[in-house]
Design a protein around this motif. Structure first.
Motif, PDB file in Angstrom:
ATOM      1  N   VAL A 204       0.667  -1.132  -0.084  1.00 39.53           N
ATOM      2  CA  VAL A 204      -0.042   0.283   0.013  1.00 39.53           C
ATOM      3  C   VAL A 204       0.832   1.074   0.082  1.00 39.53           C
ATOM      4  O   VAL A 204       1.706   1.304   0.764  1.00 39.53           O
ATOM      5  CB  VAL A 204      -0.865  -0.045   1.341  1.00 39.53           C
ATOM      6  CG1 VAL A 204      -1.888   1.280   1.245  1.00 39.53           C
ATOM      7  CG2 VAL A 204      -1.737  -1.307   1.361  1.00 39.53           C
ATOM      8  N   LEU A 213      -6.073  -0.031  -7.315  1.00 37.83           N
ATOM      9  CA  LEU A 213      -6.218  -1.416  -6.533  1.00 37.83           C
ATOM     10  C   LEU A 213      -6.328  -2.448  -7.376  1.00 37.83           C
ATOM     11  O   LEU A 213      -7.386  -2.561  -8.154  1.00 37.83           O
ATOM     12  CB  LEU A 213      -7.403  -1.196  -5.627  1.00 37.83           C
ATOM     13  CG  LEU A 213      -7.695  -2.282  -4.524  1.00 37.83           C
ATOM     14  CD1 LEU A 213      -6.466  -2.641  -3.657  1.00 37.83           C
ATOM     15  CD2 LEU A 213      -8.977  -2.115  -3.879  1.00 37.83           C
ATOM     16  N   VAL A 220      -0.942  -7.909  -4.004  1.00 37.69           N
ATOM     17  CA  VAL A 220      -2.019  -6.912  -4.043  1.00 37.69           C
ATOM     18  C   VAL A 220      -0.958  -5.597  -4.287  1.00 37.69           C
ATOM     19  O   VAL A 220      -0.203  -5.352  -3.427  1.00 37.69           O
ATOM     20  CB  VAL A 220      -2.582  -6.824  -2.738  1.00 37.69           C
ATOM     21  CG1 VAL A 220      -3.513  -5.571  -2.717  1.00 37.69           C
ATOM     22  CG2 VAL A 220      -3.448  -7.855  -2.660  1.00 37.69           C
ATOM     23  N   TYR A 221      -1.334  -4.932  -5.343  1.00 36.34           N
ATOM     24  CA  TYR A 221      -0.961  -3.290  -5.449  1.00 36.34           C
ATOM     25  C   TYR A 221      -1.938  -2.434  -5.133  1.00 36.34           C
ATOM     26  O   TYR A 221      -3.093  -2.513  -5.722  1.00 36.34           O
ATOM     27  CB  TYR A 221      -0.465  -3.220  -6.718  1.00 36.34           C
ATOM     28  CG  TYR A 221      -0.217  -1.749  -7.016  1.00 36.34           C
ATOM     29  CD1 TYR A 221       1.099  -1.434  -6.615  1.00 36.34           C
ATOM     30  CD2 TYR A 221      -0.800  -0.617  -7.723  1.00 36.34           C
ATOM     31  CE1 TYR A 221       1.707   0.060  -6.704  1.00 36.34           C
ATOM     32  CE2 TYR A 221      -0.405   0.418  -7.649  1.00 36.34           C
ATOM     33  CZ  TYR A 221       0.742   1.003  -7.321  1.00 36.34           C
ATOM     34  OH  TYR A 221       1.043   2.404  -7.368  1.00 36.34           O
ATOM     35  N   ALA A 222      -1.733  -1.703  -4.123  1.00 32.38           N
ATOM     36  CA  ALA A 222      -2.926  -0.620  -3.671  1.00 32.38           C
ATOM     37  C   ALA A 222      -2.106   0.790  -3.472  1.00 32.38           C
ATOM     38  O   ALA A 222      -1.246   0.892  -2.906  1.00 32.38           O
ATOM     39  CB  ALA A 222      -3.489  -0.917  -2.170  1.00 32.38           C
ATOM     40  N   ASP A 224      -3.504   4.645  -2.647  1.00 31.98           N
ATOM     41  CA  ASP A 224      -4.484   5.140  -2.044  1.00 31.98           C
ATOM     42  C   ASP A 224      -4.961   6.422  -2.650  1.00 31.98           C
ATOM     43  O   ASP A 224      -5.931   7.179  -2.123  1.00 31.98           O
ATOM     44  CB  ASP A 224      -4.463   5.372  -0.513  1.00 31.98           C
ATOM     45  CG  ASP A 224      -3.093   6.074  -0.160  1.00 31.98           C
ATOM     46  OD1 ASP A 224      -2.655   7.041  -0.882  1.00 31.98           O
ATOM     47  OD2 ASP A 224      -2.621   5.722   0.783  1.00 31.98           O
ATOM     48  N   LEU A 234      -7.876   4.342   0.820  1.00 34.22           N
ATOM     49  CA  LEU A 234      -8.212   2.658   0.566  1.00 34.22           C
ATOM     50  C   LEU A 234      -8.589   2.314   2.074  1.00 34.22           C
ATOM     51  O   LEU A 234      -8.218   3.125   3.007  1.00 34.22           O
ATOM     52  CB  LEU A 234      -6.794   2.299   0.599  1.00 34.22           C
ATOM     53  CG  LEU A 234      -6.627   0.727   0.380  1.00 34.22           C
ATOM     54  CD1 LEU A 234      -7.314   0.231  -0.833  1.00 34.22           C
ATOM     55  CD2 LEU A 234      -5.226   0.172   0.708  1.00 34.22           C
ATOM     56  N   GLU A 236      -9.872  -1.141   4.636  1.00 31.12           N
ATOM     57  CA  GLU A 236     -10.377  -2.318   4.688  1.00 31.12           C
ATOM     58  C   GLU A 236     -11.524  -2.660   5.609  1.00 31.12           C
ATOM     59  O   GLU A 236     -11.489  -1.939   6.687  1.00 31.12           O
ATOM     60  CB  GLU A 236      -8.943  -2.819   5.340  1.00 31.12           C
ATOM     61  CG  GLU A 236      -9.022  -4.610   5.571  1.00 31.12           C
ATOM     62  CD  GLU A 236      -8.274  -5.278   6.660  1.00 31.12           C
ATOM     63  OE1 GLU A 236      -8.632  -6.391   7.047  1.00 31.12           O
ATOM     64  OE2 GLU A 236      -7.282  -4.384   7.317  1.00 31.12           O
ATOM     65  N   LEU A 242     -10.598  -5.300   0.590  1.00 36.02           N
ATOM     66  CA  LEU A 242     -10.000  -3.938   0.230  1.00 36.02           C
ATOM     67  C   LEU A 242     -10.712  -3.048  -0.496  1.00 36.02           C
ATOM     68  O   LEU A 242     -11.368  -3.606  -1.615  1.00 36.02           O
ATOM     69  CB  LEU A 242      -8.708  -4.013  -0.257  1.00 36.02           C
ATOM     70  CG  LEU A 242      -7.824  -4.679   0.783  1.00 36.02           C
ATOM     71  CD1 LEU A 242      -6.473  -5.044   0.042  1.00 36.02           C
ATOM     72  CD2 LEU A 242      -7.471  -4.015   2.024  1.00 36.02           C
ATOM     73  N   LEU A 244     -11.241   0.838  -2.748  1.00 36.38           N
ATOM     74  CA  LEU A 244     -10.581   2.130  -2.873  1.00 36.38           C
ATOM     75  C   LEU A 244     -11.853   2.999  -2.910  1.00 36.38           C
ATOM     76  O   LEU A 244     -12.810   2.753  -3.936  1.00 36.38           O
ATOM     77  CB  LEU A 244      -9.850   1.976  -4.416  1.00 36.38           C
ATOM     78  CG  LEU A 244      -9.134   3.425  -4.841  1.00 36.38           C
ATOM     79  CD1 LEU A 244      -7.900   3.603  -3.897  1.00 36.38           C
ATOM     80  CD2 LEU A 244      -8.672   3.406  -6.287  1.00 36.38           C
ATOM     81  N   GLU A 266      -9.686  -1.881 -12.203  1.00 39.92           N
ATOM     82  CA  GLU A 266      -8.916  -0.584 -12.173  1.00 39.92           C
ATOM     83  C   GLU A 266      -9.576   0.735 -12.830  1.00 39.92           C
ATOM     84  O   GLU A 266      -9.775   0.527 -14.040  1.00 39.92           O
ATOM     85  CB  GLU A 266      -7.637  -1.132 -13.130  1.00 39.92           C
ATOM     86  CG  GLU A 266      -6.619   0.050 -12.997  1.00 39.92           C
ATOM     87  CD  GLU A 266      -5.255  -0.366 -13.508  1.00 39.92           C
ATOM     88  OE1 GLU A 266      -4.371   0.264 -13.739  1.00 39.92           O
ATOM     89  OE2 GLU A 266      -5.513  -1.395 -14.462  1.00 39.92           O
TER      90      GLU A 266
END
Length: 273
Positions: A204, A213, A220-222, A224, A234, A236, A242, A244, A266
């Motif tokens: 993150v 996200l 995982v690529y996040a 914010d 972002l 949870e 998760l 966005l 995306e």
């Protein structure tokens, strides 16, 4: 009728607020924070723009004070606040490792989700060397970015008077620039590579002002986003989902808990009001 209480989030991540700069959407952030309930809040860098405030006249008024007051209110309500300084609030890194009265200051953190995923939380400027965007280039890029944002601001004043909706010139230019897209791709890959080397399940971050996200290569690529252009965060949920979110509460992307089929999205970036 009683007001509906907002949902309790397990964790919330936001970054790149740039309080003190003229382009910060402090009023929208203050509204977002006053309706927020969460157990842990990660401030993932560039919350206060010390670069701007050192070189230019600080932009600080009622909206900025409301942001600070909302953070204090969250702390009093029991929210644990973790501050991970970025490159624009770099001097705060001298306090890393300390538990201050209102927050913990960390160089980086590992967040464990409800479904057991271990996510690296960092601002992202540590990847500038890998993406070849540091030192003089970084300063020039920062200068150019603020010039574009100023043009964006004036353009939307005119559009507003004509009754037209907000339109992001800066996001349009980035989307049309092959170099910008390649830089974003290198940044994303550098972050994922760092998470993989550490044996983690994802990352993150913030820094590049491009909210996202998604899943890539099992990680995982996040990102914010920011509170200059995308106005996003972002979150949870209690079950590990998760999401966005736009500042309006709109869900822009979602990754379900690990024991559920993943549905990554995306989306197009949200537009500031």
């Amino acid at each position: 009728m009683h007001a509906v209480e907002p949902p309790m989030r397990r964790a919330v991540f936001l970054s790149d607020v740039h309080l003190g700069s003229r382009h910060c959407h402090a009023a929208e952030l203050a509204t977002f924070l006053t309706t927020l309930r969460c157990r842990r809040l990660y401030l993932v860098g560039d919350i206060v723009d010390l670069w701007w405030m050192a070189q230019r006249r600080a932009q600080w008024g009622n909206a900025q004070n409301r942001v600070v007051e909302a953070l204090h209110a969250l702390r009093r309500a029991g929210t644990e606040i973790v501050y991970i300084p970025g490159n624009h609030d770099r001097p705060i890194r001298k306090f890393c490792g300390l538990a201050l009265p209102a927050m913990q200051v960390r160089r980086r953190a590992i967040h464990v989700t409800a479904d057991g995923r271990r996510l690296l939380a960092v601002h992202g400027d540590e990847f500038d060397g890998v993406t070849h965007f540091g030192s003089l280039q970084e300063k020039f890029g920062d200068w150019l970015y603020y010039r574009i944002l100023t043009g964006n601001q004036w353009l939307n004043v005119v559009r507003g008077r004509l009754g037209l909706r907000y339109w992001s010139l800066s996001e349009f230019l980035k989307s049309k620039s092959g170099a910008a897209e390649r830089f974003i791709e290198r940044f994303m890959q550098a972050g994922l590579d760092d998470a993989r080397r550490r044996g983690l399940d994802g990352i993150v971050c913030g820094h590049i002002h491009r909210a996202a996200l998604l899943h890539r290569d099992g990680l995982v690529y996040a990102n914010d986003g920011d509170w200059v252009e995308s106005l996003s965060a972002l979150v949870e949920e209690p079950d590990g989902t998760l999401r966005l979110l736009a500042h309006t509460g709109e869900v822009l992307a979602e990754i379900l808990p690990r024991h559920v089929v993943v549905r990554p999205v995306e989306p197009a970036l949200p537009r500031a009001a």
